[in-house]
Structures are given as C-alpha cells and as structure tokens.
Design a protein around this motif. Structure first.
Motif, PDB file in Angstrom:
ATOM      1  N   ASN A 111       8.177   0.087  -4.556  1.00  0.00           N
ATOM      2  CA  ASN A 111       7.208   1.182  -4.136  1.00  0.00           C
ATOM      3  C   ASN A 111       6.481  -0.226  -3.104  1.00  0.00           C
ATOM      4  OD1 ASN A 111       4.731   2.428  -3.264  1.00  0.00           O
ATOM      5  ND2 ASN A 111       4.275   2.880  -5.589  1.00  0.00           N
ATOM      6  N   MET A 112       6.287  -0.005  -2.023  1.00  0.00           N
ATOM      7  CA  MET A 112       5.585  -0.883  -0.974  1.00  0.00           C
ATOM      8  C   MET A 112       3.763  -0.910  -0.971  1.00  0.00           C
ATOM      9  SD  MET A 112       7.834  -0.502   2.486  1.00  0.00           S
ATOM     10  CE  MET A 112       7.505  -1.713   2.772  1.00  0.00           C
ATOM     11  N   LEU A 113       2.934  -0.230  -2.187  1.00  0.00           N
ATOM     12  CA  LEU A 113       2.502  -0.337  -2.543  1.00  0.00           C
ATOM     13  C   LEU A 113       1.698  -1.645  -2.577  1.00  0.00           C
ATOM     14  CD1 LEU A 113      -1.100   0.632  -2.805  1.00  0.00           C
ATOM     15  CD2 LEU A 113       0.001   1.194  -5.415  1.00  0.00           C
ATOM     16  N   ASP A 114       2.274  -2.498  -2.895  1.00  0.00           N
ATOM     17  CA  ASP A 114       2.239  -3.136  -4.040  1.00  0.00           C
ATOM     18  C   ASP A 114       2.895  -5.312  -3.509  1.00  0.00           C
ATOM     19  OD1 ASP A 114       0.490  -5.591  -4.960  1.00  0.00           O
ATOM     20  OD2 ASP A 114       0.600  -5.199  -7.133  1.00  0.00           O
ATOM     21  N   PRO A 115       2.837  -5.559  -2.421  1.00  0.00           N
ATOM     22  CA  PRO A 115       3.600  -6.871  -1.992  1.00  0.00           C
ATOM     23  C   PRO A 115       3.480  -7.627  -2.773  1.00  0.00           C
ATOM     24  CG  PRO A 115       1.600  -6.376  -0.528  1.00  0.00           C
ATOM     25  CD  PRO A 115       1.681  -5.115  -1.667  1.00  0.00           C
ATOM     26  N   THR A 116       2.990  -7.475  -3.883  1.00  0.00           N
ATOM     27  CA  THR A 116       3.015  -9.084  -5.028  1.00  0.00           C
ATOM     28  C   THR A 116       3.771  -8.805  -6.096  1.00  0.00           C
ATOM     29  OG1 THR A 116       1.284  -8.210  -6.366  1.00  0.00           O
ATOM     30  CG2 THR A 116       0.766  -9.746  -4.359  1.00  0.00           C
ATOM     31  N   ALA A 117       4.014  -6.836  -6.413  1.00  0.00           N
ATOM     32  CA  ALA A 117       4.912  -6.498  -7.262  1.00  0.00           C
ATOM     33  C   ALA A 117       6.147  -6.866  -6.863  1.00  0.00           C
ATOM     34  CB  ALA A 117       4.591  -4.808  -7.740  1.00  0.00           C
ATOM     35  N   PHE A 118       6.432  -6.368  -5.796  1.00  0.00           N
ATOM     36  CA  PHE A 118       7.948  -6.363  -5.096  1.00  0.00           C
ATOM     37  C   PHE A 118       8.144  -7.213  -3.726  1.00  0.00           C
ATOM     38  CE2 PHE A 118       6.552  -2.191  -6.890  1.00  0.00           C
ATOM     39  CZ  PHE A 118       7.509  -2.453  -8.093  1.00  0.00           C
ATOM     40  N   PRO A 119       8.994  -8.755  -4.277  1.00  0.00           N
ATOM     41  CA  PRO A 119       8.650  -9.251  -2.864  1.00  0.00           C
ATOM     42  C   PRO A 119       9.812  -9.246  -2.585  1.00  0.00           C
ATOM     43  CG  PRO A 119       8.282 -10.371  -5.188  1.00  0.00           C
ATOM     44  CD  PRO A 119       8.476  -9.656  -5.724  1.00  0.00           C
ATOM     45  N   SER A 120      10.653  -8.653  -3.021  1.00  0.00           N
ATOM     46  CA  SER A 120      12.054  -8.314  -1.934  1.00  0.00           C
ATOM     47  C   SER A 120      11.934  -7.159  -0.977  1.00  0.00           C
ATOM     48  CB  SER A 120      13.201  -7.411  -2.887  1.00  0.00           C
ATOM     49  OG  SER A 120      12.149  -5.602  -3.049  1.00  0.00           O
ATOM     50  N   ALA A 155     -12.255  -1.189  -2.416  1.00  0.00           N
ATOM     51  CA  ALA A 155     -13.119  -2.513  -3.385  1.00  0.00           C
ATOM     52  C   ALA A 155     -14.001  -1.200  -4.543  1.00  0.00           C
ATOM     53  CB  ALA A 155     -13.542  -3.750  -3.808  1.00  0.00           C
ATOM     54  N   ALA A 156     -14.196   0.045  -3.436  1.00  0.00           N
ATOM     55  CA  ALA A 156     -15.280   0.551  -4.321  1.00  0.00           C
ATOM     56  C   ALA A 156     -14.741   2.000  -5.301  1.00  0.00           C
ATOM     57  CB  ALA A 156     -15.821   1.611  -2.307  1.00  0.00           C
ATOM     58  N   TRP A 157     -14.203   1.074  -6.438  1.00  0.00           N
ATOM     59  CA  TRP A 157     -13.957   2.079  -6.511  1.00  0.00           C
ATOM     60  C   TRP A 157     -13.398   0.728  -8.207  1.00  0.00           C
ATOM     61  CZ3 TRP A 157      -8.580   4.918  -7.911  1.00  0.00           C
ATOM     62  CH2 TRP A 157      -7.233   3.989  -8.273  1.00  0.00           C
ATOM     63  N   PRO A 158     -13.007   1.967  -9.605  1.00  0.00           N
ATOM     64  CA  PRO A 158     -13.473   0.900 -10.370  1.00  0.00           C
ATOM     65  C   PRO A 158     -11.173   0.488 -10.923  1.00  0.00           C
ATOM     66  CG  PRO A 158     -13.839   3.109 -11.665  1.00  0.00           C
ATOM     67  CD  PRO A 158     -13.836   2.700 -10.177  1.00  0.00           C
ATOM     68  N   GLY A 159     -10.757   1.036 -10.256  1.00  0.00           N
ATOM     69  CA  GLY A 159      -9.009   0.812 -10.264  1.00  0.00           C
ATOM     70  C   GLY A 159      -8.413   0.219 -10.109  1.00  0.00           C
ATOM     71  N   TYR A 160      -7.077  -0.260  -9.392  1.00  0.00           N
ATOM     72  CA  TYR A 160      -6.042  -1.145  -8.771  1.00  0.00           C
ATOM     73  C   TYR A 160      -7.001  -1.476  -7.423  1.00  0.00           C
ATOM     74  CZ  TYR A 160      -3.751   2.600  -7.152  1.00  0.00           C
ATOM     75  OH  TYR A 160      -3.378   3.293  -5.782  1.00  0.00           O
ATOM     76  N   THR A 161      -6.791  -2.610  -7.059  1.00  0.00           N
ATOM     77  CA  THR A 161      -6.927  -3.111  -5.565  1.00  0.00           C
ATOM     78  C   THR A 161      -6.296  -2.008  -4.602  1.00  0.00           C
ATOM     79  OG1 THR A 161      -7.922  -5.598  -6.582  1.00  0.00           O
ATOM     80  CG2 THR A 161      -7.185  -5.047  -4.509  1.00  0.00           C
ATOM     81  N   ILE A 162      -7.078  -1.681  -3.557  1.00  0.00           N
ATOM     82  CA  ILE A 162      -6.665  -0.927  -1.904  1.00  0.00           C
ATOM     83  C   ILE A 162      -6.343  -1.972  -0.996  1.00  0.00           C
ATOM     84  CG2 ILE A 162      -6.753   1.116  -1.286  1.00  0.00           C
ATOM     85  CD1 ILE A 162      -5.583   1.563  -3.464  1.00  0.00           C
ATOM     86  N   ILE A 163      -4.575  -2.114  -0.605  1.00  0.00           N
ATOM     87  CA  ILE A 163      -5.249  -3.015   0.216  1.00  0.00           C
ATOM     88  C   ILE A 163      -3.858  -2.525   0.820  1.00  0.00           C
ATOM     89  CG2 ILE A 163      -4.391  -5.490  -0.541  1.00  0.00           C
ATOM     90  CD1 ILE A 163      -5.342  -4.997   2.870  1.00  0.00           C
ATOM     91  N   ASN A 164      -4.022  -2.037   2.110  1.00  0.00           N
ATOM     92  CA  ASN A 164      -3.014  -0.914   3.314  1.00  0.00           C
ATOM     93  C   ASN A 164      -2.899  -1.605   4.309  1.00  0.00           C
ATOM     94  OD1 ASN A 164      -3.900   2.044   0.811  1.00  0.00           O
ATOM     95  ND2 ASN A 164      -2.484   1.089   0.617  1.00  0.00           N
ATOM     96  N   ALA A 165      -1.103  -1.727   4.585  1.00  0.00           N
ATOM     97  CA  ALA A 165      -0.960  -1.878   5.746  1.00  0.00           C
ATOM     98  C   ALA A 165      -0.813  -0.867   7.131  1.00  0.00           C
ATOM     99  CB  ALA A 165       0.429  -3.089   6.298  1.00  0.00           C
ATOM    100  N   THR A 166      -0.651   0.404   5.904  1.00  0.00           N
ATOM    101  CA  THR A 166      -0.213   1.580   7.085  1.00  0.00           C
ATOM    102  C   THR A 166      -1.352   2.660   6.551  1.00  0.00           C
ATOM    103  OG1 THR A 166       1.426   2.221   5.352  1.00  0.00           O
ATOM    104  CG2 THR A 166       2.346   0.656   7.014  1.00  0.00           C
ATOM    105  N   VAL A 167      -0.998   4.028   7.319  1.00  0.00           N
ATOM    106  CA  VAL A 167      -1.748   4.274   6.754  1.00  0.00           C
ATOM    107  C   VAL A 167      -1.291   5.524   4.874  1.00  0.00           C
ATOM    108  CG1 VAL A 167      -1.751   7.145   7.757  1.00  0.00           C
ATOM    109  CG2 VAL A 167      -1.686   5.285   9.229  1.00  0.00           C
ATOM    110  N   GLN A 168      -0.400   4.952   4.586  1.00  0.00           N
ATOM    111  CA  GLN A 168       0.420   5.223   3.330  1.00  0.00           C
ATOM    112  C   GLN A 168      -0.446   4.023   2.579  1.00  0.00           C
ATOM    113  OE1 GLN A 168       4.189   7.702   3.324  1.00  0.00           O
ATOM    114  NE2 GLN A 168       4.352   6.244   5.065  1.00  0.00           N
TER     115      GLN A 168
END
Length: 479
Positions: free
Chosen positions: A64-73, A269-282
């Motif tokens: 999943n490309m949502l979190d680059p820290t989770a999947f360094p590959s 950052a305007a919610w209490p869940g996981y951090t949202i930072i996206n490079a793309t629309v998805q």
C-alpha cells in the motif's frame, strides 16, 4: 456463465473457474496484443517483456503506497523510476511523483500551479488540442480553462495567441509534446519563454511522447526541444504505460524544483486518526503499477527502448506515406511522434471506413471534428506495428474503397437540431434508451454495433451536447 454476474456466490469458486469466467467475459474485448488495435493498448511485440512487467506488478500488488514509512520498497522503486525518467527528460535531478496515469499527473500539475500562485479565480491557457484531462482538472480544481486555437495546417498552437490569452489570473500555460489528436509538437521553446517572461509556470504534456521522443531522437528523428532543459518549462508529465510499455496505470510527473512539487502534495492533520500526507490524488493505492513500471523499464533497458524507437519511427513514416497515397484520404499535419491522423473526403467517410476496418479485424479510432479540425481516424504506432504495416495499409485501402461504395453515413434531417433542443437532464435512462432506439441505435445490445451513424450524429452536434449524450450513454451501459 450466462449474462452478467450480479450476485455474489454463496460459496467461493476455484481459481480455475474464475479464470474461465473471466475469459468468457472478455470474449467481446478488443485484443490487447498483436497490433490490430491502434489505440488504448501498447505492444512491444516482445512477450517476455510484458511477462516481466506483470510479474513485478504482482510482486508489489499488496504493498500500500499510503504510507512510505511502512513499505520502504515502494520508496526505493519510485525514486528509481523517477530518476530514470528525469535522466531522459532534461534534468537528471528533477523531483517527481509516480502517479496512476496522465490524467492524475495533469491534475497534480494544475493543483501545484494553482496552489503556488494563490490567485483568486485562477485560469490556465491551453491549446484546443490539449488533452481533456486539463478540462477535468479545471472542473475539479476550480481553474478556468482558456482554450486557444491551433494552426489548421500544422495543428500546433500559435505563441502569439497564447500570449494574447494570458491575463493577471493565469496560473499555468500548457503545451503538448506531442498533442494526441495529430501527433505534432507545440512550439515549446517559444511558449515557455513568454510564460517565463510573465513569471507563469509552463507545463509540457508529454504523457504520450515523454518516453518516446528521446528514443526517436536517438533513432534519427528531428525532435525539437520539449523537456525540462527548455528555459521556462516548470513541469512535464510522462506516461510509462504508453510508450514505456508498462502495465496500466503508470505515469511520472516531473517538476523543475522541489518547491513546486510540494505544492502538488496534500496533507491534513484535522482529525484524530492516522497522519494524512498524499503525493497523489489517491490515498490508499496498490504499488503494483509501480512494480510493473519498474520491472518493464529494467527488462527493456536503453537498448531495448532505442530499438523500439527505430522500429516505431520507420512504421510511422511508412503509414503516413502509405495512407496519403490512398485515394480520398490525407494525413493531417506532419506527425512528429508515433501518432498519425487520417482525414477523409466527401467520397470517403472516415466513420464508415472505421466500421469497415472493424469488420476486417482492425480498430482505427474515430476522432470527431472540432475547432476547424476535420473528423479523422487516429492511429497509435507501437513497437509491434512495423511487421504489420503492409497489412494495415491494405486494410485501410480496402476499407476506404468499401466506404466509397457505401457512401457517407446519413444523418436524418433535423435530428441534430432535435437532439440539441432536448433537455437531456429531464430524461431518465429508459427513455434515453428508447430515444436512441428510435434512430436505430440499440444501447442494450452487447454486440459490437456499426458506429458510423452514431459518430456522424455526434459530429453534427455542439461539443456540450456531445458531452451530455456521452454522460447518458455511460449511465445506461452501467445501469
């Protein structure tokens, strides 16, 4: 399996049965290999390359490309792919983003320009031949599209017309390398210079040509400057699922500097869940396409792409020269990439020609008339085309003669005016289906219809009415 699958089975089925059902569902599809489909698909003619891309795609499918820290590959592969594209497009250290396709790359380029400018009621200046993805981006992002005409002989945009269209609200100027409809390259150097003089970003839409033009140049073609090496060019989009021959969807958007790339990003950052930072629309997205692009690039290498460039260049020249010799046909402009547009004549209706070619097993993409550019047939030349050039030209010639004998598609008198006068929003889908049936168009059939009459009617309508009809058509086929 009979008809559409509409109900989830109570018990799971085997992989073997699933593949059998899939094969049955695909029976009416256009073939993705073999070179007889001259749009939508890109074929190297080298099965081992496509297999390597598919294997790498499968290998990254569940990342999943949502979190680059989770999947360094995914970070490693994306940086590798971006560097490869940047090295061929004029700035080896250019920062970039891997996206799902040209539309997303264009969407992000427009967002970056809009956010960097911070102007109320922003505008972008585009040629009428620019891809509709810019209109989609403008619609989604609140950026007004100012379209300027192209020369009706060369089909390239006039820099003076671009300059005249620029206002204090312009946040982006766009050129194509090449434009999809006729395969010609806009005067990038001149347009980028006038944009730079006004301190306005200039985006080069090289979605089709970005991973083709460098190889055509090395193969001996005259390719004018078009990439990040051109002063004033601030971003460029390049699809790898086109002439990179990677599986869909794979595109790269490059920026002149990291500051502009940061304007394409989205964070919340305007919610209490996981951090949202996206490079793309998805947000969540599979790294499969990234793996497929990475695998294909490495499976072919520079020599592989250069050889494909040579064969593509030769095939394009032969098709353009051969089509121009067929009575009743002419090539629009001087194709500078592997895209050829063929117009007809009063004696040879290109819409009828396309139907005739389809009967003979070949798909030639119809393009409607617009902004003074006549209706025509579009051919995308790929790596597999050269060995089939003679067969393609023979089919075009035979289909042109058949179209001459049949005569032009007939548009019932008064029908375009009637359709244009309708308020399509007031018609439900069943009523729209009945309306289409009344003029001989069966929208409920799964069989491939003859499209000449449909295209002729659409061609006679204003663009806005065409759009409304196509929206209703999509609603019906998914209804």
């Amino acid at each position: 399996m009979s008809g559409d699958v509409t109900v989830l089975p109570h018990h799971g089925v085997t992989a073997e049965e699933l593949l059998a059902r899939l094969a049955e569902a695909q029976q009416a599809d256009l073939p993705v290999r073999g070179g007889k489909v001259t749009a939508y698909v890109y074929d190297t003619g080298r099965p081992e390359v496509h297999e390597a891309g598919a294997a790498a795609y499968a290998g990254m499918l569940e990342v999943n490309m949502l979190d680059p820290t989770a999947f360094p590959s995914m970070v490693a592969l994306e940086k590798d792919v971006v560097r490869a594209v940047a090295a061929e497009l004029g700035q080896p250290d250019a920062p970039g983003i891997f996206t799902s396709g040209g539309t997303e790359s264009i969407m992000l380029a427009v967002k970056a320009a809009r956010d960097a400018a911070k102007i109320e009621r922003p505008q972008m200046v585009v040629p009428v031949t620019a891809h509709p993805a810019f209109h989609k981006a403008g619609h989604y992002l609140g950026v007004e599209v100012v379209a300027v005409p192209v020369d009706l002989g060369a089909y390239t945009v006039d820099p003076a017309s671009v300059e005249a269209a620029i206002t204090e609200r312009t946040v982006l100027v766009v050129v194509s390398a090449p434009s999809y409809p006729q395969g010609v390259i806009d005067p990038v150097t001149e347009v980028a210079a006038l944009a730079a003089a006004r301190n306005i970003p200039c985006h080069v839409d090289a979605c089709v040509g970005g991973w083709l033009l460098p190889w055509l140049r090395e193969a001996g073609a005259e390719v004018p400057p078009f990439d990040l090496s051109v002063p004033g060019v601030t971003s460029i989009s390049c699809d790898l699922h086109k002439f990179g021959y990677a599986p869909k969807g794979a595109s790269v958007l490059l920026f002149k500097d990291a500051a502009l790339r940061r304007s394409a990003y989205f964070a919340s950052a305007a919610w209490p869940g996981y951090t949202i930072i996206n490079a793309t629309v998805q947000s969540s997205r599979s790294a499969g396409p990234l793996g497929g692009a990475w695998g294909t690039l490495h499976a072919l290498g520079r020599e592989g792409y250069l050889e494909l460039g040579r064969t593509t260049l030769e095939a394009t020249r032969r098709i353009a020269e051969g089509a121009a010799k067929i009575p009743g046909l002419r090539v629009l402009g001087d194709p500078q990439a592997a895209l050829v547009a063929i117009a007809g004549s009063p004696e040879v209706d290109v819409f009828v020609l396309a139907d005739e070619a389809r009967k003979r097993g070949w798909f030639l993409q119809p393009q409607l008339s617009y902004a003074g550019i006549p209706a025509n047939l579009h051919i995308t030349v790929t790596g597999v085309t050269l060995e089939r050039v003679d067969a393609m030209l023979a089919v075009i010639a035979e289909s042109a003669e058949a179209a001459r004998e049949r005569g032009p598609a007939v548009v019932p008198e008064g029908l375009p005016e009637l359709i244009a006068s309708l308020n399509l929003d007031e018609l439900d889908d069943p009523t729209f289906v009945e309306l289409a049936a009344s003029v001989g168009i069966d929208l409920t059939s799964r069989d491939q219809p003859e499209m000449a009459a449909v295209n002729a009617v659409l061609d006679a309508l204003p663009a806005k009415t065409r759009e409304a009809i196509l929206v209703r058509f999509l609603s019906v086929i998914y209804g």
